[in-house]
Design an enzyme around this catalytic site. Sequence first.
Site, short mmCIF file in Angstrom:
data_model
loop_
_atom_site.label_atom_id
_atom_site.label_comp_id
_atom_site.label_asym_id
_atom_site.label_seq_id
_atom_site.Cartn_x
_atom_site.Cartn_y
_atom_site.Cartn_z
N HIS A 182 23.05 20.78 66.24
CA HIS A 182 24.08 20.72 65.23
C HIS A 182 24.25 21.95 64.41
O HIS A 182 25.32 22.45 63.73
CB HIS A 182 24.00 19.58 64.29
CG HIS A 182 23.50 18.25 64.78
ND1 HIS A 182 24.74 17.65 65.69
CD2 HIS A 182 22.94 17.32 64.81
CE1 HIS A 182 24.34 16.52 66.17
NE2 HIS A 182 23.21 16.15 65.54
N ASP A 219 20.70 13.32 73.53
CA ASP A 219 20.28 13.16 72.08
C ASP A 219 21.43 12.00 71.65
O ASP A 219 22.50 12.16 72.52
CB ASP A 219 20.46 14.31 71.19
CG ASP A 219 20.23 13.95 69.69
OD1 ASP A 219 18.98 14.11 69.29
OD2 ASP A 219 20.94 13.44 69.00
N HIS A 221 23.25 11.95 69.46
CA HIS A 221 24.36 12.52 68.77
C HIS A 221 25.13 13.61 69.36
O HIS A 221 24.48 14.31 70.51
CB HIS A 221 24.02 13.19 67.55
CG HIS A 221 23.43 12.40 66.30
ND1 HIS A 221 22.13 12.03 66.40
CD2 HIS A 221 23.79 11.48 65.51
CE1 HIS A 221 21.62 11.10 65.38
NE2 HIS A 221 22.87 10.83 64.72
N ASP A 299 16.53 9.61 69.87
CA ASP A 299 16.98 8.84 69.02
C ASP A 299 17.95 7.88 69.54
O ASP A 299 18.74 7.08 68.98
CB ASP A 299 17.91 9.46 67.81
CG ASP A 299 18.71 10.61 68.17
OD1 ASP A 299 18.87 10.76 69.70
OD2 ASP A 299 19.26 11.34 67.66
ZN ZN Z 1 20.48 13.15 67.29
#
Ligand code: ZN
Length: 367
Positions: A182, A219, A221, A299
């Site tokens: 991110h 991941d 996200h 995650d």
């Molecule tokens: Zn993540």
Amino acid sequence: MGSFFNVWPFAHSSICRTLKSYISRFYRSLFFMVLPVLMILMSLFLGFPAMAEKLPIIFHKKYDISFWGLEKFHPFDSKKYGKVYRYLTNHVGLQPEQFYTPARVTNADLLIVHTQDYLDSLNSSSTIARIAEVGVLSWVPNSWLQSAVLEPMRLATGGTVLGAQLALENGWAINLAGGYHHAKRESGDGFCFFADIPLAINKLWQQNPDLKVMVVDLDAHQGNGTESIIQDDPRVAIFDVYNSFIYPQDMDAKQYIRFDYPVRSGIADAQYLQLLDDHLARAIDEFQPNLIIYNAGTDIFEHDKLGQMKISAQGIIKRDAFVFGCARARSISILMVLSGGYTMQSAEIIGKSIENLLKNVLKVVGQ
Ligand SMILES: [Zn+2]
């Protein structure tokens, strides 16, 4: 008990003593000659890497983040890195000297992917508190946060840079941290301070500007930081499978995902693994990268509240083996970084998955 040498007329004679000493020296030297050969044979038969051969797995004992107990205010297990390392040493039998130790990334290197303004902003505790998502850190002196939070991040980023080089040299590598997908050029977010993957790619380009890299980001996200830095550079293709119903829903970054697979909350093993089976190998064959950087966030785990997906521990182990298998079958180098997934079960799942990779996919450690 008597022996031949104790029998008259040899007993106590000087010839007898000399002979005895020669024989005992002969057996001693034979013992020391045979011992190493025996050890090598044993290690071959038992399947251990002979003489603790180094493996391209990168770890630093300062990877773990600890701010004097304040990390307990955070939903993340910020000590998962050390736990994975201990799983590999305690349960898999790896020796500490088999791991590589990274150097901390320099400011000059960070400026390849970040602005000076952003790096300067990290001299404010409130910026660090926001990125780390721990509000109380705003009140902590910045010099403390530099050593407790940013030092581990600098080392982990150095670990990804080293890992990319080692992957090209060895065919594979694993950094027991990294994957801060991110972090953007001018800002950090979502526990991500430094854009380790774009930096590692840029460092490789300094040696080989034509190198083609595929980022496989699994991941939970969307890897919006990586995407916003890489943008539409034709030397990189991003393959991203992520829950599109959670953070960051970054529509601007989404345009840079070449192989884009948004999924819904609650997706379970069968559908998730089928999606990979249907699309990953095809994408690799289409782009034909020299290196795959695999952002192996855990995650997606069924008990991870942030990811909101329903993948079992066994599903994660199968996923990692599948991605490594796709790369190995095509002789494409692969670097795995750990990325998100900070439940209390995460470290053990990652440890078991790496154990499976070492034993059954890479076959560098015995069963
Ligand atoms: Zn993540």
